[in-house]
Design a protein around this motif. Structure first.
Motif, PDB file in Angstrom:
ATOM      1  N   THR A  41      -7.972 -60.435 -95.486  1.00 47.32           N
ATOM      2  CA  THR A  41      -8.893 -59.423 -94.977  1.00 47.32           C
ATOM      3  C   THR A  41     -10.333 -59.739 -95.351  1.00 47.32           C
ATOM      4  O   THR A  41     -11.261 -59.516 -94.570  1.00 47.32           O
ATOM      5  CB  THR A  41      -8.519 -58.033 -95.526  1.00 47.32           C
ATOM      6  OG1 THR A  41      -7.170 -57.737 -95.168  1.00 47.32           O
ATOM      7  CG2 THR A  41      -9.427 -56.955 -94.972  1.00 47.32           C
ATOM      8  N   ALA A  42     -10.524 -60.293 -96.553  1.00 43.67           N
ATOM      9  CA  ALA A  42     -11.868 -60.614 -97.030  1.00 43.67           C
ATOM     10  C   ALA A  42     -12.383 -61.946 -96.501  1.00 43.67           C
ATOM     11  O   ALA A  42     -13.512 -62.340 -96.822  1.00 43.67           O
ATOM     12  CB  ALA A  42     -11.879 -60.632 -98.556  1.00 43.67           C
ATOM     13  N   GLY A  43     -11.584 -62.651 -95.693  1.00 47.54           N
ATOM     14  CA  GLY A  43     -12.009 -63.930 -95.133  1.00 47.54           C
ATOM     15  C   GLY A  43     -12.091 -65.045 -96.147  1.00 47.54           C
ATOM     16  O   GLY A  43     -12.926 -65.951 -96.022  1.00 47.54           O
ATOM     17  N   LEU A  44     -11.211 -65.017 -97.146  1.00 48.56           N
ATOM     18  CA  LEU A  44     -11.260 -66.000 -98.230  1.00 48.56           C
ATOM     19  C   LEU A  44     -10.212 -67.099 -98.083  1.00 48.56           C
ATOM     20  O   LEU A  44      -9.892 -67.768 -99.065  1.00 48.56           O
ATOM     21  CB  LEU A  44     -11.082 -65.290 -99.575  1.00 48.56           C
ATOM     22  CG  LEU A  44     -12.203 -64.325 -99.964  1.00 48.56           C
ATOM     23  CD1 LEU A  44     -11.872 -63.604-101.259  1.00 48.56           C
ATOM     24  CD2 LEU A  44     -13.534 -65.054-100.092  1.00 48.56           C
ATOM     25  N   VAL A  45      -9.658 -67.296 -96.900  1.00 48.09           N
ATOM     26  CA  VAL A  45      -8.632 -68.321 -96.719  1.00 48.09           C
ATOM     27  C   VAL A  45      -9.027 -69.280 -95.607  1.00 48.09           C
ATOM     28  O   VAL A  45      -9.749 -68.928 -94.677  1.00 48.09           O
ATOM     29  CB  VAL A  45      -7.248 -67.697 -96.400  1.00 48.09           C
ATOM     30  CG1 VAL A  45      -6.777 -66.829 -97.552  1.00 48.09           C
ATOM     31  CG2 VAL A  45      -7.293 -66.882 -95.112  1.00 48.09           C
ATOM     32  N   ASP A  46      -8.550 -70.507 -95.732  1.00 49.68           N
ATOM     33  CA  ASP A  46      -8.755 -71.553 -94.728  1.00 49.68           C
ATOM     34  C   ASP A  46      -7.403 -71.861 -94.098  1.00 49.68           C
ATOM     35  O   ASP A  46      -6.477 -72.284 -94.795  1.00 49.68           O
ATOM     36  CB  ASP A  46      -9.339 -72.800 -95.390  1.00 49.68           C
ATOM     37  CG  ASP A  46      -9.451 -73.969 -94.427  1.00 49.68           C
ATOM     38  OD1 ASP A  46      -9.377 -73.737 -93.197  1.00 49.68           O
ATOM     39  OD2 ASP A  46      -9.607 -75.114 -94.891  1.00 49.68           O
ATOM     40  N   ARG A  47      -7.291 -71.659 -92.803  1.00 49.00           N
ATOM     41  CA  ARG A  47      -6.018 -71.852 -92.109  1.00 49.00           C
ATOM     42  C   ARG A  47      -5.904 -73.221 -91.435  1.00 49.00           C
ATOM     43  O   ARG A  47      -4.911 -73.481 -90.763  1.00 49.00           O
ATOM     44  CB  ARG A  47      -5.822 -70.761 -91.056  1.00 49.00           C
ATOM     45  CG  ARG A  47      -5.743 -69.348 -91.630  1.00 49.00           C
ATOM     46  CD  ARG A  47      -5.728 -68.314 -90.508  1.00 49.00           C
ATOM     47  NE  ARG A  47      -5.630 -66.972 -91.034  1.00 49.00           N
ATOM     48  CZ  ARG A  47      -4.487 -66.319 -91.225  1.00 49.00           C
ATOM     49  NH1 ARG A  47      -3.345 -66.901 -90.928  1.00 49.00           N
ATOM     50  NH2 ARG A  47      -4.478 -65.095 -91.706  1.00 49.00           N
TER      51      ARG A  47
END
Length: 252
Positions: A41-47
């Motif tokens: 939700t916080a945009g802290l991941v790289d997919r």
């Protein structure tokens, strides 16, 4: 998380009874483990370019393996074509299993994974008849991303949510507690602004970043059977050197 910005966050909580509660918070701590919804939700991941892996762990019947195959206190790590399986006997009445495998679908179900390793590793042959109860299995996955950082405005991640560190020696809870302590120290002044975020990021990197890097290296070796066979050959030729390399990668 319904709202997240510099001024704070609105967190929506749904209770077991079905009611909805909205909580206004100055800081949201993501302690929701691997695959953290807070991190996403916080945009802290790289997919991008991470692949898909599925992990699970849980207890097995004590007689799922002969005592000769796995002694009390002994940890066994078995490598297969698509992942690895770890086993430990924690006393005569307790047998624990953990696995990380590539892919999705029925082949990643715990019983299927155990059966696959039983067929490829003769010492685990009895596992082919084991079907662990679903209620006892803790699972995480698929895992198609990595964590970019530990913080965002009004958000901090701890434990596996902050970055999967330690899949090999069962010390995940140790790292979770340590990261929570580091966050508490960073916020000792009672606020969580830019300087506190930076303090926590630097402390996390200094305390846990090196371990995460080493474990990532070990995981990449385990995913490449040829490299693993080369290490086994080096262990035969130079056991002391191989031992130092192993202790350096996975310190105790």
């Amino acid at each position: 998380i319904e709202r997240l910005d510099e001024s704070g966050a609105t967190v929506v909580v749904r209770t077991k009874e079905g009611s909805v509660v909205r909580i206004e918070a100055d800081l949201v701590v993501g302690a929701d483990g691997l695959g953290s919804a807070v991190a996403r939700t916080a945009g802290l991941v790289d997919r991008s370019g991470i692949g898909r892996k599925f992990g699970f762990s849980g207890p097995l019947p004590a007689d799922a393996l002969d005592e000769d195959a796995l002694r009390v206190g002994e940890v066994v790590l078995c490598v297969g074509d698509h992942g690895y399986l770890g086993l430990v006997r924690e006393g005569r009445g307790r047998l624990h299993v953990a696995a990380l495998v590539a892919g999705t679908g029925p082949d990643c179900a715990p019983a299927a994974v155990l059966a696959s390793f039983a067929r490829s590793h003769p010492q685990l042959a009895r596992l082919e008849r084991v079907a662990p109860p679903r209620s006892t299995i803790s699972a995480a996955g698929p895992m198609p991303w990595r964590t970019l950082s530990r913080t965002a405005p009004c958000v901090a991640l701890v434990g596996d949510a902050a970055g999967y560190v330690e899949p090999f020696t069962g010390e995940g809870m140790t790292w979770a507690i340590e990261s929570a302590v580091l966050l508490g120290e960073a916020c000792a002044g009672g606020r969580f602004g830019v300087s506190e975020r930076d303090r926590y990021e630097r402390a996390w990197t200094a305390s846990l970043g090196a371990q995460q890097g080493r474990c990532a290296l070990v995981a990449s070796v385990l995913e490449r059977p040829r490299v693993l066979r080369s290490f086994a050959f080096m262990r035969t030729l130079a056991p002391r050197l191989a031992g130092r390399v192993a202790r350096r990668l996975v310190p105790r």
